[in-house]
Design a protein around this motif. Sequence first.
Motif, PDB file in Angstrom:
ATOM      1  N   MET A   1       8.123 -26.564  22.942  1.00  0.00           N
ATOM      2  CA  MET A   1       7.566 -27.537  22.015  1.00  0.00           C
ATOM      3  C   MET A   1       8.383 -28.825  22.099  1.00  0.00           C
ATOM      4  O   MET A   1       9.598 -28.799  22.056  1.00  0.00           O
ATOM      5  CB  MET A   1       7.605 -26.968  20.588  1.00  0.00           C
ATOM      6  N   LYS A   2       7.689 -29.935  22.238  1.00  0.00           N
ATOM      7  CA  LYS A   2       8.354 -31.241  22.301  1.00  0.00           C
ATOM      8  C   LYS A   2       8.396 -31.863  20.920  1.00  0.00           C
ATOM      9  O   LYS A   2       7.436 -31.774  20.167  1.00  0.00           O
ATOM     10  CB  LYS A   2       7.612 -32.194  23.230  1.00  0.00           C
ATOM     11  N   PHE A   3       9.512 -32.500  20.609  1.00  0.00           N
ATOM     12  CA  PHE A   3       9.633 -33.251  19.358  1.00  0.00           C
ATOM     13  C   PHE A   3       9.628 -34.728  19.699  1.00  0.00           C
ATOM     14  O   PHE A   3      10.341 -35.162  20.600  1.00  0.00           O
ATOM     15  CB  PHE A   3      10.936 -32.895  18.619  1.00  0.00           C
ATOM     16  N   VAL A   4       8.807 -35.489  18.998  1.00  0.00           N
ATOM     17  CA  VAL A   4       8.750 -36.929  19.212  1.00  0.00           C
ATOM     18  C   VAL A   4       9.588 -37.595  18.138  1.00  0.00           C
ATOM     19  O   VAL A   4       9.356 -37.394  16.946  1.00  0.00           O
ATOM     20  CB  VAL A   4       7.285 -37.442  19.153  1.00  0.00           C
ATOM     21  N   VAL A   5      10.585 -38.351  18.558  1.00  0.00           N
ATOM     22  CA  VAL A   5      11.441 -39.046  17.613  1.00  0.00           C
ATOM     23  C   VAL A   5      10.770 -40.367  17.251  1.00  0.00           C
ATOM     24  O   VAL A   5      10.421 -41.155  18.128  1.00  0.00           O
ATOM     25  CB  VAL A   5      12.844 -39.307  18.208  1.00  0.00           C
ATOM     26  N   SER A   6      10.569 -40.570  15.978  1.00  0.00           N
ATOM     27  CA  SER A   6       9.938 -41.800  15.512  1.00  0.00           C
ATOM     28  C   SER A   6      10.929 -42.948  15.596  1.00  0.00           C
ATOM     29  O   SER A   6      12.086 -42.808  15.201  1.00  0.00           O
ATOM     30  CB  SER A   6       9.469 -41.614  14.074  1.00  0.00           C
ATOM     31  N   LYS A   7      10.493 -44.043  16.094  1.00  0.00           N
ATOM     32  CA  LYS A   7      11.317 -45.241  16.213  1.00  0.00           C
ATOM     33  C   LYS A   7      11.577 -45.820  14.830  1.00  0.00           C
ATOM     34  O   LYS A   7      10.681 -45.882  13.999  1.00  0.00           O
ATOM     35  CB  LYS A   7      10.542 -46.234  17.073  1.00  0.00           C
ATOM     36  N   ASP A   8      12.812 -46.217  14.583  1.00  0.00           N
ATOM     37  CA  ASP A   8      13.121 -46.889  13.318  1.00  0.00           C
ATOM     38  C   ASP A   8      12.801 -48.368  13.442  1.00  0.00           C
ATOM     39  O   ASP A   8      13.032 -48.980  14.493  1.00  0.00           O
ATOM     40  CB  ASP A   8      14.594 -46.708  12.945  1.00  0.00           C
ATOM     41  N   PRO A   9      12.274 -48.960  12.367  1.00  0.00           N
ATOM     42  CA  PRO A   9      11.954 -50.390  12.381  1.00  0.00           C
ATOM     43  C   PRO A   9      13.206 -51.247  12.619  1.00  0.00           C
ATOM     44  O   PRO A   9      14.309 -50.878  12.198  1.00  0.00           O
ATOM     45  CB  PRO A   9      11.398 -50.638  10.979  1.00  0.00           C
ATOM     46  N   GLU A  10      13.002 -52.358  13.275  1.00  0.00           N
ATOM     47  CA  GLU A  10      14.085 -53.307  13.509  1.00  0.00           C
ATOM     48  C   GLU A  10      13.673 -54.673  12.975  1.00  0.00           C
ATOM     49  O   GLU A  10      12.487 -54.976  12.841  1.00  0.00           O
ATOM     50  CB  GLU A  10      14.399 -53.391  15.003  1.00  0.00           C
ATOM     51  N   ILE A  11      14.676 -55.486  12.677  1.00  0.00           N
ATOM     52  CA  ILE A  11      14.431 -56.841  12.184  1.00  0.00           C
ATOM     53  C   ILE A  11      13.581 -57.597  13.199  1.00  0.00           C
ATOM     54  O   ILE A  11      13.806 -57.491  14.398  1.00  0.00           O
ATOM     55  CB  ILE A  11      15.776 -57.560  11.921  1.00  0.00           C
ATOM     56  N   SER A  12      12.585 -58.303  12.717  1.00  0.00           N
ATOM     57  CA  SER A  12      11.612 -59.129  13.440  1.00  0.00           C
ATOM     58  C   SER A  12      10.412 -58.327  13.955  1.00  0.00           C
ATOM     59  O   SER A  12       9.528 -58.879  14.582  1.00  0.00           O
ATOM     60  CB  SER A  12      12.232 -59.959  14.566  1.00  0.00           C
ATOM     61  N   GLU A  13      10.363 -57.024  13.632  1.00  0.00           N
ATOM     62  CA  GLU A  13       9.205 -56.227  14.024  1.00  0.00           C
ATOM     63  C   GLU A  13       8.146 -56.247  12.927  1.00  0.00           C
ATOM     64  O   GLU A  13       8.453 -56.415  11.755  1.00  0.00           O
ATOM     65  CB  GLU A  13       9.611 -54.781  14.304  1.00  0.00           C
ATOM     66  N   ILE A  96      10.145 -44.385   4.810  1.00  0.00           N
ATOM     67  CA  ILE A  96       8.898 -43.621   4.701  1.00  0.00           C
ATOM     68  C   ILE A  96       7.681 -44.503   4.394  1.00  0.00           C
ATOM     69  O   ILE A  96       6.554 -44.160   4.732  1.00  0.00           O
ATOM     70  CB  ILE A  96       9.039 -42.481   3.664  1.00  0.00           C
ATOM     71  N   ARG A  97       7.906 -45.678   3.796  1.00  0.00           N
ATOM     72  CA  ARG A  97       6.789 -46.596   3.479  1.00  0.00           C
ATOM     73  C   ARG A  97       6.309 -47.368   4.709  1.00  0.00           C
ATOM     74  O   ARG A  97       5.212 -47.923   4.706  1.00  0.00           O
ATOM     75  CB  ARG A  97       7.214 -47.609   2.402  1.00  0.00           C
ATOM     76  N   LEU A  98       7.130 -47.438   5.757  1.00  0.00           N
ATOM     77  CA  LEU A  98       6.741 -48.136   6.988  1.00  0.00           C
ATOM     78  C   LEU A  98       6.058 -47.125   7.898  1.00  0.00           C
ATOM     79  O   LEU A  98       6.679 -46.188   8.378  1.00  0.00           O
ATOM     80  CB  LEU A  98       7.960 -48.771   7.649  1.00  0.00           C
ATOM     81  N   LYS A  99       4.764 -47.318   8.094  1.00  0.00           N
ATOM     82  CA  LYS A  99       3.936 -46.297   8.732  1.00  0.00           C
ATOM     83  C   LYS A  99       3.815 -46.422  10.251  1.00  0.00           C
ATOM     84  O   LYS A  99       4.165 -45.528  10.981  1.00  0.00           O
ATOM     85  CB  LYS A  99       2.533 -46.298   8.107  1.00  0.00           C
ATOM     86  N   SER A 100       3.269 -47.530  10.730  1.00  0.00           N
ATOM     87  CA  SER A 100       3.037 -47.628  12.169  1.00  0.00           C
ATOM     88  C   SER A 100       3.471 -48.990  12.706  1.00  0.00           C
ATOM     89  O   SER A 100       3.286 -50.020  12.072  1.00  0.00           O
ATOM     90  CB  SER A 100       1.576 -47.339  12.521  1.00  0.00           C
ATOM     91  N   TYR A 101       4.020 -48.934  13.889  1.00  0.00           N
ATOM     92  CA  TYR A 101       4.524 -50.112  14.587  1.00  0.00           C
ATOM     93  C   TYR A 101       3.359 -50.965  15.078  1.00  0.00           C
ATOM     94  O   TYR A 101       2.388 -50.437  15.619  1.00  0.00           O
ATOM     95  CB  TYR A 101       5.383 -49.640  15.761  1.00  0.00           C
ATOM     96  N   ILE A 102       3.477 -52.283  14.892  1.00  0.00           N
ATOM     97  CA  ILE A 102       2.456 -53.218  15.380  1.00  0.00           C
ATOM     98  C   ILE A 102       2.977 -53.980  16.592  1.00  0.00           C
ATOM     99  O   ILE A 102       2.332 -54.061  17.620  1.00  0.00           O
ATOM    100  CB  ILE A 102       2.036 -54.219  14.272  1.00  0.00           C
ATOM    101  N   GLY A 103       4.159 -54.586  16.457  1.00  0.00           N
ATOM    102  CA  GLY A 103       4.720 -55.389  17.542  1.00  0.00           C
ATOM    103  C   GLY A 103       5.936 -56.155  17.062  1.00  0.00           C
ATOM    104  O   GLY A 103       6.433 -55.942  15.958  1.00  0.00           O
ATOM    105  N   VAL A 104       6.401 -57.079  17.901  1.00  0.00           N
ATOM    106  CA  VAL A 104       7.601 -57.862  17.602  1.00  0.00           C
ATOM    107  C   VAL A 104       7.217 -59.326  17.450  1.00  0.00           C
ATOM    108  O   VAL A 104       6.439 -59.860  18.237  1.00  0.00           O
ATOM    109  CB  VAL A 104       8.645 -57.735  18.740  1.00  0.00           C
ATOM    110  N   SER A 105       7.795 -59.965  16.460  1.00  0.00           N
ATOM    111  CA  SER A 105       7.566 -61.389  16.226  1.00  0.00           C
ATOM    112  C   SER A 105       8.214 -62.220  17.327  1.00  0.00           C
ATOM    113  O   SER A 105       9.317 -61.904  17.790  1.00  0.00           O
ATOM    114  CB  SER A 105       8.153 -61.771  14.867  1.00  0.00           C
TER     115      SER A 105
END
Length: 127
Positions: A1-13, A96-105
Amino acid sequence: MKFVVSKDPEISEMWTARIYFKGTSGTSKPRPVLVINFSEDTGLYTIQEITSIGPKTPPIHYDGFKQVIEQWKNSGLDEKSYVKCAPENTHNVERIRLKSYIGVSDEDDFEAIIQKILESRKKQSLR
């Protein structure tokens, strides 16, 4: 079983986040947001709301606090958008309130947004 590590948000994302209309519970809506800070001490992300609704002509109160995202397409947004830079549109949220990545500014956009946020805070403190 593979575990996918969720990326943590970064400033300017840009991410989607659940934004509550009044306070921290009740009616809410998933909205695009810009991550402008992260506090190691509290573990909270500081975010600004993003909207596709541009300033009105003639401008109403909050229109002076919107900053256009010039490179909206390159940032992953679907349409021309604006960061709501008024202090009321700044939120400190848990990961937990930040759901899905969109992109970088874009760097120039991010700098203009931060300047508009600082200007907005200064205007609000003079009232």
